[in-house]
Design an enzyme around this catalytic site. Sequence first.
Site, PDB file in Angstrom:
ATOM      1  N   ALA A  49       0.803  -1.225   0.000  1.00  0.00           N
ATOM      2  CA  ALA A  49       0.000   0.000   0.000  1.00  0.00           C
ATOM      3  C   ALA A  49       0.831   1.268   0.000  1.00  0.00           C
ATOM      4  CB  ALA A  49      -0.933   0.006   1.211  1.00  0.00           C
ATOM      5  N   TYR A 190      16.073  -4.325  14.106  1.00  0.00           N
ATOM      6  CA  TYR A 190      15.878  -4.200  12.657  1.00  0.00           C
ATOM      7  C   TYR A 190      16.993  -4.929  11.900  1.00  0.00           C
ATOM      8  CZ  TYR A 190      14.749  -2.098   8.155  1.00  0.00           C
ATOM      9  OH  TYR A 190      14.388  -1.914   6.841  1.00  0.00           O
TER      10      TYR A 190
END
Length: 305
Positions: A49, A190
Amino acid sequence: MFRGLQRVLRPASSGFVVNGGFFSSLAADSQRFDSVRFAGKVAVITGGASGIGKATAAEFVRNGARVIIADVQDDLGRAVAAELGPDAARYARCDVTDETQVAAAVDLAVQLHGRLDVMFNNAGIGGDMAASSLGAIDLADFDRVMAVNARGVLAGVKHAARVMVPRRAGSIICTASTASVLGSLATPAYSASKAAVLGLVRAVAAEVARSGVRVNAISPHAIPTPLAMATMAQWFPDRSVEEHRRILERDMHEMVGPVMEAEDIARAALYLASDEAKYVNGHNLVVDGGYTVVKAPNMPAPAAR
């Protein structure tokens, strides 16, 4: 040796004859991506998206594919699907930490189009990107990041392979990061999650290759995606949005001139997803303008002449 090379590379009118084959320096058609061969492919893109996922969905559709945009950003996802057109794109809510939702996105592609050619496991989060000491690391945040960035990718690989292996064809692509190649670019959570992506790609590539399926990774460097811009806001709260963008586009890169964009990663994904990359498997395609091959020595600069 050089005489032998001259026999192999013989001058021709507009190129070279290489062992009997002609390679033209003017053959633009052979150098351009063959979008005709990509037309009709079906892809699921998690995190489709916004950012890299959105750019890749547009690039795939531009080259004739049909895509399932799998995301948790409902309004953005539906808007992207509408923009790309109902015949080309469909939005499906998909939280990649829930394996049943990942399986459902894959099944939707097969239900609508009868096949799945490409799975782009791109969904990811940064977690708490604030700088902190090792002793202050929040393990709950670590678990959240790993659940999306690593476990979510494994779920995508698993269910894509479920439908690709019987057809003996398919391309699975996973978004890693230059933080998986170099330390100190991001937080331990991360960096570890993206290193896990590379480990996963290498762990499964040979197995699925025996069924004609390829698994590869892409490692982008800094791009001003919504995720990266949010990180800049956390790291540099006293700076403007324009300064955050400049840091991502210029200060964090080595290459001078071109600015890396989400579309550059989309084109890398297009290549790996296509038949042009039919023998590329288990590879990590680093898109960073040479950042990860440079390390300044920890020493004073030499005197200028």
